[in-house]
Design a protein around this motif. Structure first.
Motif, PDB file in Angstrom:
ATOM      1  N   PRO A 113      49.867  54.316  26.289  1.00 51.66           N
ATOM      2  CA  PRO A 113      50.355  52.934  26.391  1.00 51.66           C
ATOM      3  C   PRO A 113      51.614  52.903  27.251  1.00 51.66           C
ATOM      4  O   PRO A 113      52.419  53.845  27.241  1.00 51.66           O
ATOM      5  CB  PRO A 113      50.671  52.567  24.931  1.00 51.66           C
ATOM      6  N   ARG A 114      51.782  51.837  28.008  1.00 51.66           N
ATOM      7  CA  ARG A 114      52.982  51.734  28.831  1.00 51.66           C
ATOM      8  C   ARG A 114      53.934  50.704  28.232  1.00 51.66           C
ATOM      9  O   ARG A 114      53.495  49.751  27.557  1.00 51.66           O
ATOM     10  CB  ARG A 114      52.630  51.382  30.270  1.00 51.66           C
ATOM     11  N   PRO A 115      55.242  50.873  28.452  1.00 56.26           N
ATOM     12  CA  PRO A 115      56.212  49.920  27.900  1.00 56.26           C
ATOM     13  C   PRO A 115      55.921  48.499  28.358  1.00 56.26           C
ATOM     14  O   PRO A 115      55.458  48.274  29.489  1.00 56.26           O
ATOM     15  CB  PRO A 115      57.549  50.430  28.462  1.00 56.26           C
ATOM     16  N   ALA A 116      56.194  47.537  27.494  1.00 55.45           N
ATOM     17  CA  ALA A 116      55.854  46.142  27.773  1.00 55.45           C
ATOM     18  C   ALA A 116      56.587  45.597  28.991  1.00 55.45           C
ATOM     19  O   ALA A 116      56.106  44.673  29.647  1.00 55.45           O
ATOM     20  CB  ALA A 116      56.167  45.289  26.540  1.00 55.45           C
ATOM     21  N   ASN A 117      57.751  46.178  29.314  1.00 53.30           N
ATOM     22  CA  ASN A 117      58.541  45.653  30.435  1.00 53.30           C
ATOM     23  C   ASN A 117      58.172  46.285  31.767  1.00 53.30           C
ATOM     24  O   ASN A 117      58.816  46.011  32.786  1.00 53.30           O
ATOM     25  CB  ASN A 117      60.034  45.875  30.174  1.00 53.30           C
ATOM     26  N   ILE A 118      57.145  47.127  31.802  1.00 51.27           N
ATOM     27  CA  ILE A 118      56.767  47.830  33.029  1.00 51.27           C
ATOM     28  C   ILE A 118      55.430  47.292  33.541  1.00 51.27           C
ATOM     29  O   ILE A 118      54.415  47.365  32.848  1.00 51.27           O
ATOM     30  CB  ILE A 118      56.661  49.348  32.781  1.00 51.27           C
ATOM     31  N   GLY A 119      55.444  46.735  34.751  1.00 48.97           N
ATOM     32  CA  GLY A 119      54.217  46.231  35.359  1.00 48.97           C
ATOM     33  C   GLY A 119      53.367  47.357  35.919  1.00 48.97           C
ATOM     34  O   GLY A 119      53.770  48.530  35.940  1.00 48.97           O
ATOM     35  N   ALA A 120      52.185  46.989  36.414  1.00 46.97           N
ATOM     36  CA  ALA A 120      51.220  47.996  36.857  1.00 46.97           C
ATOM     37  C   ALA A 120      51.738  48.805  38.041  1.00 46.97           C
ATOM     38  O   ALA A 120      51.560  50.032  38.084  1.00 46.97           O
ATOM     39  CB  ALA A 120      49.894  47.327  37.202  1.00 46.97           C
ATOM     40  N   VAL A 121      52.352  48.163  39.023  1.00 50.41           N
ATOM     41  CA  VAL A 121      52.808  48.891  40.206  1.00 50.41           C
ATOM     42  C   VAL A 121      53.859  49.925  39.826  1.00 50.41           C
ATOM     43  O   VAL A 121      53.789  51.087  40.249  1.00 50.41           O
ATOM     44  CB  VAL A 121      53.342  47.914  41.273  1.00 50.41           C
ATOM     45  N   GLN A 122      54.820  49.532  39.013  1.00 49.70           N
ATOM     46  CA  GLN A 122      55.832  50.497  38.598  1.00 49.70           C
ATOM     47  C   GLN A 122      55.240  51.585  37.709  1.00 49.70           C
ATOM     48  O   GLN A 122      55.579  52.761  37.837  1.00 49.70           O
ATOM     49  CB  GLN A 122      56.975  49.791  37.865  1.00 49.70           C
ATOM     50  N   ALA A 123      54.348  51.201  36.815  1.00 50.61           N
ATOM     51  CA  ALA A 123      53.756  52.191  35.915  1.00 50.61           C
ATOM     52  C   ALA A 123      52.956  53.235  36.684  1.00 50.61           C
ATOM     53  O   ALA A 123      52.896  54.405  36.282  1.00 50.61           O
ATOM     54  CB  ALA A 123      52.868  51.507  34.881  1.00 50.61           C
TER      55      ALA A 123
END
Length: 330
Positions: A113-123
């Protein structure tokens, strides 16, 4: 049908083609994801050219990193569920899986799971870079607050991540670059000092910066004969960690008679990503930094999936600072 990037022979970016494929359902221990963004890595160029430590099996695909949404899970997968926003970390073999596509299947052990504040491009720009830097700068315990660390080729995505991790733990990052035009951008990105190796003598400048002591750790993706120059900038009892091979020439061990108190080793981020317990710690450390804003992935430029060959050409030109990300339109 899904769209995947495939290639049938070794070569340059021109061998990459976008094809329609059947993806199917995930098997036990696998996850199917809708891909929204893909992070590109130098290892994928090497794999495409046939100079990586693994050789492609044709028709071959590519891709260690991605961000997207879970579409389906196989048996024995419980840590993510359909609809979850996730990131894919480089914890698998490119001969079996790849992320260059709009819908792909990957091992569940590589999905988090990725942090809620991180969008797809940054993730998509996080995991190869930050896990690579995390190992020597934090997991190994060799770098302490107040230590100087030397980061070669610091304009790369790994170099940028290493600058941020060094700052996060209280170390002092010294960045190197061959290109004087990148000096200010590296300072703006958090480097405490920048050495332009084409214009300055590296050991002399490092000794000036560190008051004659040298650095505690040098983190180098270039290898080749230049490691002997880097070794001269390392403090007694310090460490040289080589994690790449941008220079294809043989890499000597630093001369034992000249550097008797120096340890040197080769390092791969797979020593972290393919060890479940070490990977768990790395993900926790990096997600915490992302959530608090201590870590901000540097994205240089984005391309569309249909422009994958152009994205590889841009990466080969080495004019970028930070990560190159490919986006997927659905």
């Amino acid at each position: 049908m899904a769209r995947h990037v495939r290639f049938d022979r070794l070569g340059g970016p021109e061998v990459l083609t976008l094809r329609d494929v059947e993806v199917g359902d995930p098997g036990a221990g696998e996850v199917r994801i809708r891909v929204d963004a893909i992070g590109l890595n130098r290892a994928e160029i090497m794999f495409r050219e046939g100079v990586y430590y693994e050789q492609p099996v044709f028709p071959a695909t590519l891709g260690y990193e991605a961000a997207g949404v879970v579409e389906a899970v196989g048996e024995d997968v419980s840590h993510v569920a359909e609809g979850d926003p996730i990131a894919v970390v480089p914890a698998f073999s490119l001969t079996r899986y790849g992320t260059y596509g709009d819908h792909v299947i990957v091992p569940a052990s590589a999905v988090f799971p990725r942090p809620a504040n991180i969008g797809a491009v940054q993730a998509a720009a996080v995991w190869m870079a930050y896990i690579t830097a995390y190992g020597p700068l934090f997991e190994s315990g060799e770098v302490r607050p107040g230590d100087h660390v030397l980061l070669s080729a610091a304009a790369s995505s790994v170099g940028q991540a290493a600058v941020q991790i060094a700052r996060h733990i209280g170390a002092i990052p010294i960045a190197t670059t061959r290109d004087a035009s990148k000096r200010q951008r590296l300072l703006d990105a958090g480097a405490a000092h920048v050495v332009v190796t084409g214009d300055e003598d590296l050991p002399t400048r490092v000794k000036e910066i560190t008051g004659g002591e040298g650095v505690r750790l040098a983190f180098d993706p270039i290898a080749g004969p230049g490691v002997e120059t880097i070794a001269q900038a390392i403090a007694p009892g310090g460490h040289l960690v080589v994690y790449g091979a941008l220079d294809p020439r043989p890499t000597p061990l630093p001369n034992a008679s000249s550097y008797p108190q120096l340890t040197s080793r080769a390092y791969s981020m797979h020593s972290i990503s393919r060890d479940p317990e070490r990977l768990r710690r790395a993900v926790a450390f990096i997600n915490a930094g992302l959530a608090t804003g201590s870590f901000t992935p540097a994205v240089d430029r984005t391309f569309d999936l249909a422009e994958i060959a152009d994205a590889h050409r841009y990466m080969e030109a080495s004019s970028h600072i930070g990560k190159i990300v490919v986006t997927v339109t659905h």
